[in-house]
Design an enzyme around this catalytic site. Sequence first.
Site, mmCIF file in Angstrom:
data_model
loop_
_atom_site.group_PDB
_atom_site.id
_atom_site.type_symbol
_atom_site.label_atom_id
_atom_site.label_comp_id
_atom_site.label_asym_id
_atom_site.label_seq_id
_atom_site.Cartn_x
_atom_site.Cartn_y
_atom_site.Cartn_z
ATOM 1 C CE1 TYR A 15 16.883 82.241 -17.104
ATOM 2 C CE2 TYR A 15 15.552 83.137 -18.608
ATOM 3 C CZ TYR A 15 16.966 82.991 -18.281
ATOM 4 O OH TYR A 15 17.626 82.863 -19.259
ATOM 5 C CB THR A 122 7.497 90.785 -11.159
ATOM 6 O OG1 THR A 122 8.232 89.862 -10.455
ATOM 7 C CG2 THR A 122 7.603 92.278 -10.482
ATOM 8 C CE LYS A 207 10.532 91.251 -8.447
ATOM 9 N NZ LYS A 207 11.312 89.981 -8.546
ATOM 10 N NE ARG A 214 20.629 95.804 -7.450
ATOM 11 C CZ ARG A 214 21.822 95.788 -6.689
ATOM 12 N NH1 ARG A 214 21.830 96.233 -5.513
ATOM 13 N NH2 ARG A 214 22.976 95.415 -7.417
ATOM 14 C CB CYS A 261 14.537 92.745 -12.318
ATOM 15 S SG CYS A 261 14.619 90.740 -12.813
HETATM 16 N N1 SAJ Z 1 24.055 98.120 -11.903
HETATM 17 C C1 SAJ Z 1 24.549 99.315 -11.941
HETATM 18 N N2 SAJ Z 1 25.014 99.814 -10.824
HETATM 19 C C2 SAJ Z 1 24.967 99.009 -9.399
HETATM 20 C C3 SAJ Z 1 24.297 97.735 -9.507
HETATM 21 C C4 SAJ Z 1 23.644 97.413 -10.763
HETATM 22 O O1 SAJ Z 1 24.649 99.915 -12.805
HETATM 23 O O2 SAJ Z 1 25.436 99.509 -8.559
HETATM 24 C C5 SAJ Z 1 23.106 97.634 -13.321
HETATM 25 C C6 SAJ Z 1 23.803 96.057 -13.772
HETATM 26 O O3 SAJ Z 1 25.047 96.308 -14.225
HETATM 27 C C7 SAJ Z 1 22.519 95.748 -14.260
HETATM 28 C C8 SAJ Z 1 21.387 96.223 -13.701
HETATM 29 O O4 SAJ Z 1 21.838 97.216 -12.911
HETATM 30 O O5 SAJ Z 1 22.691 96.172 -15.615
HETATM 31 C C9 SAJ Z 1 20.682 95.280 -12.965
HETATM 32 O O6 SAJ Z 1 21.522 94.261 -12.009
HETATM 33 P P1 SAJ Z 1 21.400 93.865 -10.564
HETATM 34 O O7 SAJ Z 1 22.605 92.839 -10.474
HETATM 35 O O8 SAJ Z 1 21.093 94.767 -9.760
HETATM 36 O O9 SAJ Z 1 20.023 93.003 -10.764
HETATM 37 P P2 SAJ Z 1 19.210 91.916 -11.571
HETATM 38 O O10 SAJ Z 1 18.435 92.463 -12.303
HETATM 39 O O11 SAJ Z 1 20.219 90.839 -11.893
HETATM 40 O O12 SAJ Z 1 18.387 91.100 -10.278
HETATM 41 C C10 SAJ Z 1 17.569 91.892 -9.382
HETATM 42 C C11 SAJ Z 1 17.734 91.421 -7.987
HETATM 43 N N3 SAJ Z 1 16.905 92.604 -7.131
HETATM 44 C C12 SAJ Z 1 17.630 93.295 -6.251
HETATM 45 O O13 SAJ Z 1 18.762 93.229 -5.833
HETATM 46 C C13 SAJ Z 1 16.721 94.060 -5.364
HETATM 47 C C14 SAJ Z 1 17.317 89.945 -7.762
HETATM 48 O O14 SAJ Z 1 17.324 89.731 -6.319
HETATM 49 C C15 SAJ Z 1 15.633 90.138 -8.156
HETATM 50 O O15 SAJ Z 1 15.089 88.619 -7.737
HETATM 51 C C16 SAJ Z 1 15.678 90.482 -9.761
HETATM 52 O O16 SAJ Z 1 16.116 91.805 -9.679
HETATM 53 C C17 SAJ Z 1 14.321 90.116 -10.017
HETATM 54 O O17 SAJ Z 1 13.802 89.050 -10.671
HETATM 55 O O18 SAJ Z 1 13.390 91.038 -9.919
#
Ligand code: SAJ
Length: 436
Positions: A15, A122, A207, A214, A261
């Site tokens: 990826y 990571t 990172k 989050r 992540c």
């Molecule tokens: N989620 C919630 N509530 C929210 C936001 C997300 O329940 O308010 C859930 C989502 O449904 C999902 C999970 O959290 O199940 C993660 O989703 P996400 O969109 O927050 O993140 P990822 O895992 O798709 O991508 C993250 C991103 N990191 C940040 O936004 C800080 C991305 O930029 C990173 O590159 C990636 O992790 C990574 O590779 O670490």
Amino acid sequence: MEQGKKQLCVMGLGYIGLPTALMFAHHGVSVHGVDVNAEVVEKLNQRKVHIVEPGLQEMLIEVLDSGKLTVGTSPQAAEAYIIAVPTPINPDHSANLHFVKSATEMILPYVTSGTLVVLESTVPPKTVEETLLPILSKTGLRIGADILVSHSPERVLPGKVLEELVHNDRIVGGINEESSRRTVDLYKRFVKGTIHVTDATTAEMVKLMENTYRDINIAFANELAIIAEKLGFDVWEAIELANCHPRVNIHKPGPGVGGHCIAVDPWFIYERAREEAKLIHLSRKTNDHMPQHVVNHVLKLVEGVHRPKVSVLGLAFKGNIDDMRESPAVRVVEGLRKHPLQLAIFDPYVTGDFKDKVPTFEEAVKDSDCIVVLTDHRDFRDVNIGGAAASMRRKVIFDTRNIIDRSQWEKHGFVVHEIGNGKQSLMQREAAATKE
Ligand code: SAJ
């Protein structure tokens, strides 16, 4: 450049590694990409990408045609190496560094004086110092003088990888100034965002902190949702109002946190500082409990129904993608399977086989006693509500993502439950449902 020596060798064509290798080649760098999976290499040599990501296929063809990219199962001599291999999580939540170690071992025969090695995967804090450097020192070369080493974590969002690789800021953490300088020069070939320089351990932590921020914020939202259910207010409304404050940004509650992540990275900090990472650990546990919370609520909704049928909408860990890694939806399904009920699961994005998965929304809701929405796919906003109302046994829907139009479903006689919406007590809703 020495004759026959590549400018860059990228270890791992997944990826992150594949888009990174393509991006460098697209910007004129001669790149050799390596993956231990021969099938992946064969497919790439047949000019086909093995991952779904907008723009990647076109870029692969372009850089193979221009001769800037070669791919194979073993490394080649190069001026710089980027390691972008997976760091899976072990059952005890510790990081599995097997791939990082083996990729580093693989490049040892090619490392010479002046080689730069950049770790993008990571990893837990201090991995560069305590894992990478001891392996590289087996060459007999002087670390920091002959071999330059940095950590530069990837931070791109799947679906927008090519855009974010170029425009996001990048962190470069070298083991010394010269390592950072060489790494900055490398990424400057295509990065348009700011490149921030720090040390390797700080870069590793940055990172992990981004994703942990989050996770903790979502755990807070989930805790508030459970409090809302107890105290009888609507957490969605309350969060929206709180977020009107210019310095507040509470995330969304839901059925839990998935993906490779956010549900994983906090454990990498915890692994190195168990006593200290109290809030981080509690947040992980809070989010990991959410699927069970959803299961308990579904069971209440079908209580007393003989052989109830539950329609599950969504398997992916978040909306509009097919990725099921660490998906809370899958955990909910597993939890529901422990009870004597019938399941029909619909996810328009997930193509592979999955037990009880059905091809259409209509099939999923036929003779159903309850719908539970687990993924925020945009498709779930405009399903045929009237059709569902006509074919279901009991008109009950439980939305764990706050994506359905409540009034439309109510218009068709549905009793609507939302995670974290305690305004209407469960008793009242059930009374309403049985009147149907
Ligand atoms: N989620 C919630 N509530 C929210 C936001 C997300 O329940 O308010 C859930 C989502 O449904 C999902 C999970 O959290 O199940 C993660 O989703 P996400 O969109 O927050 O993140 P990822 O895992 O798709 O991508 C993250 C991103 N990191 C940040 O936004 C800080 C991305 O930029 C990173 O590159 C990636 O992790 C990574 O590779 O670490």
